[in-house]
Design a protein around this motif. Sequence first.
Motif, short mmCIF file in Angstrom:
data_model
loop_
_atom_site.label_atom_id
_atom_site.label_comp_id
_atom_site.label_asym_id
_atom_site.label_seq_id
_atom_site.Cartn_x
_atom_site.Cartn_y
_atom_site.Cartn_z
N GLY A 6 -2.26 3.38 -7.19
CA GLY A 6 -3.18 2.24 -7.16
C GLY A 6 -3.34 1.78 -5.72
N ASP A 7 -3.01 0.54 -5.46
CA ASP A 7 -3.16 -0.03 -4.13
C ASP A 7 -2.02 0.45 -3.22
N ASN A 8 -2.36 1.14 -2.13
CA ASN A 8 -1.35 1.69 -1.24
C ASN A 8 -0.57 0.61 -0.49
N LEU A 10 0.19 -2.43 -1.60
CA LEU A 10 1.15 -2.93 -2.57
C LEU A 10 2.25 -1.90 -2.81
N GLY A 11 1.88 -0.62 -2.91
CA GLY A 11 2.86 0.44 -3.10
C GLY A 11 3.88 0.52 -1.98
N ALA A 12 3.44 0.27 -0.75
CA ALA A 12 4.36 0.27 0.40
C ALA A 12 5.32 -0.91 0.31
N LEU A 13 4.83 -2.07 -0.09
CA LEU A 13 5.69 -3.24 -0.26
C LEU A 13 6.71 -3.02 -1.37
N LEU A 14 6.27 -2.44 -2.46
CA LEU A 14 7.18 -2.16 -3.57
C LEU A 14 8.27 -1.17 -3.17
N LEU A 15 7.89 -0.14 -2.42
CA LEU A 15 8.89 0.84 -2.01
C LEU A 15 9.91 0.23 -1.07
N ARG A 16 9.46 -0.61 -0.15
CA ARG A 16 10.41 -1.27 0.75
C ARG A 16 11.39 -2.13 -0.05
N SER A 17 10.88 -2.88 -1.01
CA SER A 17 11.74 -3.69 -1.86
C SER A 17 12.71 -2.83 -2.66
#
Length: 102
Positions: A6-8, A10-17
Amino acid sequence: DTMGTGDNELGALLLRSFLKTQAQLDPRPDAIIFYNSGVTLCCEGSPLLDDLRALEGAGVEIIACGTCLNYFELVERLAVGRVTDMLEIAGRLAGAGSIVRP
């Protein structure tokens, strides 16, 4: 290099978390294996270097696919972890008690 589709951004934020959370787990993972564009996260300029170094300092192996580093011409820019090949990646995945994929 992202979590989910989906949104890259947001995906980067989720992966960091997700990666930050790994240090808080008990037990922690034995290793985190990066392949495809995920290897960029282990290289100079990655916003996750401090997080990955903290995980490595806590005993989590950080492993990057050598074929992928070569493909993206990043071998000289690896800043955390070590390089491996598909034989080790396949063996580690096959022998793992459990595999978590973000």
